[in-house]
Design a protein around this motif. Structure first.
Motif, PDB file in Angstrom:
ATOM      1  N   ALA A 190     126.594  50.845  23.063  1.00 37.56           N
ATOM      2  CA  ALA A 190     126.813  51.517  21.852  1.00 37.56           C
ATOM      3  C   ALA A 190     128.174  51.037  21.630  1.00 37.56           C
ATOM      4  O   ALA A 190     128.401  50.981  20.467  1.00 37.56           O
TER       5      ALA A 190
ATOM      6  N   CYS B 159     121.960  51.466  14.374  1.00 37.76           N
ATOM      7  CA  CYS B 159     122.184  52.077  15.564  1.00 37.76           C
ATOM      8  C   CYS B 159     123.213  53.531  15.072  1.00 37.76           C
ATOM      9  O   CYS B 159     123.848  53.376  14.456  1.00 37.76           O
ATOM     10  N   ALA B 160     122.448  54.713  15.961  1.00 38.28           N
ATOM     11  CA  ALA B 160     123.150  55.855  15.599  1.00 38.28           C
ATOM     12  C   ALA B 160     124.091  56.196  16.849  1.00 38.28           C
ATOM     13  O   ALA B 160     124.553  57.432  16.785  1.00 38.28           O
ATOM     14  N   ALA B 161     124.518  55.298  17.408  1.00 39.11           N
ATOM     15  CA  ALA B 161     125.563  55.460  18.647  1.00 39.11           C
ATOM     16  C   ALA B 161     125.143  56.915  19.347  1.00 39.11           C
ATOM     17  O   ALA B 161     125.943  57.640  19.702  1.00 39.11           O
ATOM     18  N   CYS B 162     123.808  56.691  19.679  1.00 40.65           N
ATOM     19  CA  CYS B 162     123.482  57.892  20.709  1.00 40.65           C
ATOM     20  C   CYS B 162     123.636  57.992  22.159  1.00 40.65           C
ATOM     21  O   CYS B 162     123.555  58.609  22.973  1.00 40.65           O
ATOM     22  N   PHE B 163     124.170  56.622  22.579  1.00 37.32           N
ATOM     23  CA  PHE B 163     124.288  56.421  23.923  1.00 37.32           C
ATOM     24  C   PHE B 163     123.170  56.381  24.909  1.00 37.32           C
ATOM     25  O   PHE B 163     123.414  56.258  25.964  1.00 37.32           O
ATOM     26  N   THR B 164     122.141  56.186  24.459  1.00 34.85           N
ATOM     27  CA  THR B 164     120.835  56.187  25.404  1.00 34.85           C
ATOM     28  C   THR B 164     120.756  54.894  26.011  1.00 34.85           C
ATOM     29  O   THR B 164     120.487  54.806  27.309  1.00 34.85           O
ATOM     30  N   CYS B 165     121.113  53.774  25.286  1.00 32.31           N
ATOM     31  CA  CYS B 165     121.180  52.585  26.003  1.00 32.31           C
ATOM     32  C   CYS B 165     122.217  52.647  26.822  1.00 32.31           C
ATOM     33  O   CYS B 165     121.995  51.813  28.123  1.00 32.31           O
TER      34      CYS B 165
ATOM     35  N   MET C 213     115.036  48.737  13.533  1.00 28.65           N
ATOM     36  CA  MET C 213     115.884  47.456  13.701  1.00 28.65           C
ATOM     37  C   MET C 213     115.138  46.273  13.279  1.00 28.65           C
ATOM     38  O   MET C 213     113.847  46.072  13.746  1.00 28.65           O
TER      39      MET C 213
ATOM     40  N   MET D 137     127.762  47.744  19.715  1.00 27.02           N
ATOM     41  CA  MET D 137     127.185  47.932  18.450  1.00 27.02           C
ATOM     42  C   MET D 137     128.469  48.436  17.574  1.00 27.02           C
ATOM     43  O   MET D 137     128.632  47.745  16.438  1.00 27.02           O
TER      44      MET D 137
ATOM     45  N   CYS E 169     115.703  52.931  23.093  1.00 20.69           N
ATOM     46  CA  CYS E 169     116.454  53.227  21.781  1.00 20.69           C
ATOM     47  C   CYS E 169     115.491  54.159  20.844  1.00 20.69           C
ATOM     48  O   CYS E 169     114.235  53.651  20.699  1.00 20.69           O
ATOM     49  N   PRO E 170     115.909  55.102  20.182  1.00 16.13           N
ATOM     50  CA  PRO E 170     115.045  56.172  19.432  1.00 16.13           C
ATOM     51  C   PRO E 170     114.913  55.658  18.107  1.00 16.13           C
ATOM     52  O   PRO E 170     114.031  56.109  17.384  1.00 16.13           O
ATOM     53  N   VAL E 171     115.870  54.661  17.749  1.00 16.29           N
ATOM     54  CA  VAL E 171     115.472  54.049  16.359  1.00 16.29           C
ATOM     55  C   VAL E 171     115.277  52.622  16.370  1.00 16.29           C
ATOM     56  O   VAL E 171     115.326  51.914  15.372  1.00 16.29           O
TER      57      VAL E 171
ATOM     58  N   PRO F 184     117.895  46.021  20.695  1.00 16.19           N
ATOM     59  CA  PRO F 184     119.197  46.049  21.360  1.00 16.19           C
ATOM     60  C   PRO F 184     119.717  44.874  22.227  1.00 16.19           C
ATOM     61  O   PRO F 184     120.586  44.445  22.106  1.00 16.19           O
TER      62      PRO F 184
HETATM   63  S1  SF4 Z   1     123.430  53.784  20.963  1.00 15.34           S
HETATM   64 FE1  SF4 Z   1     121.874  52.364  21.933  1.00 15.34          FE
HETATM   65  S2  SF4 Z   1     119.902  53.606  22.099  1.00 15.34           S
HETATM   66 FE2  SF4 Z   1     121.342  54.958  20.611  1.00 15.34          FE
HETATM   67  S3  SF4 Z   1     120.672  54.193  18.623  1.00 15.34           S
HETATM   68 FE3  SF4 Z   1     122.192  52.635  19.307  1.00 15.34          FE
HETATM   69  S4  SF4 Z   1     121.388  50.838  20.352  1.00 15.34           S
HETATM   70 FE4  SF4 Z   1     119.719  52.680  20.129  1.00 15.34          FE
END
Ligand code: SF4
Ligand code: SF4
Length: 127
Positions: free
Chosen positions: A84, A67-73, A40, A87, A34-36, A44
């Motif tokens: 995501a 959470c930036a909803a980047c979908f990395t997780c 937190m 969240m 997770c980039p952020v 996550p």
């Molecule tokens: S979508 Fe997942 S990886 Fe991206 S910011 Fe949210 S919790 Fe972190």
């Protein structure tokens, strides 16, 4: 695989997101990528754990709003849990109670922000 959804909170999350949090086995790969995560208050995977045990205090955490909803997780998860979406479901559960996280009237120098940023913030932080 059939996994029983046993907490009321997990059921609500499933209804909104389609995600069964009991598929998660707490490997931590989501948090590691997770980039952020440094911003937190809960990792996550800890968010997922609280939903698993039905602890509604998760709705008060900062992490779901950071959470930036980047979908990395979501792409890293070996169990195909789309975190995501979880969240987002937790944010919606809060917003549906009428608890908004943004009051545009209280933003100073609002004219200095790009309109798209304000629109995006409104969509994320208000119901
Ligand atoms: S979508 Fe997942 S990886 Fe991206 S910011 Fe949210 S919790 Fe972190
Ligand atoms: S990556 Fe998936 S299985 Fe691992 S802790 Fe995160 S949500 Fe759970």
């Amino acid at each position: 695989m059939l996994i029983k959804i046993s907490s009321e909170l997990a059921k609500k999350v499933f209804e909104i997101s389609g995600q069964n949090v009991y598929a998660c086995y707490q490997c931590g790969k989501c948090s590691a990528g997770c980039p952020v995560v440094n911003e937190m208050d809960l990792l996550p995977n800890q968010v997922i754990h609280l939903v698993q045990i039905g602890d509604e205090r998760v709705l008060n955490c900062k992490a779901i709003w950071i959470c930036a909803a980047c979908f990395t997780c979501s792409v890293r998860c070996p169990r195909d849990v789309d975190l995501a979406k979880v969240m987002e479901a937790l944010r919606l559960l809060t917003l549906r109670k009428g608890i908004y996280k943004l009051d545009l009237r209280r933003i100073e120098n609002v004219e200095e922000y790009p309109q798209i940023a304000l629109i995006a913030a409104t969509r994320k932080y208000t119901g």
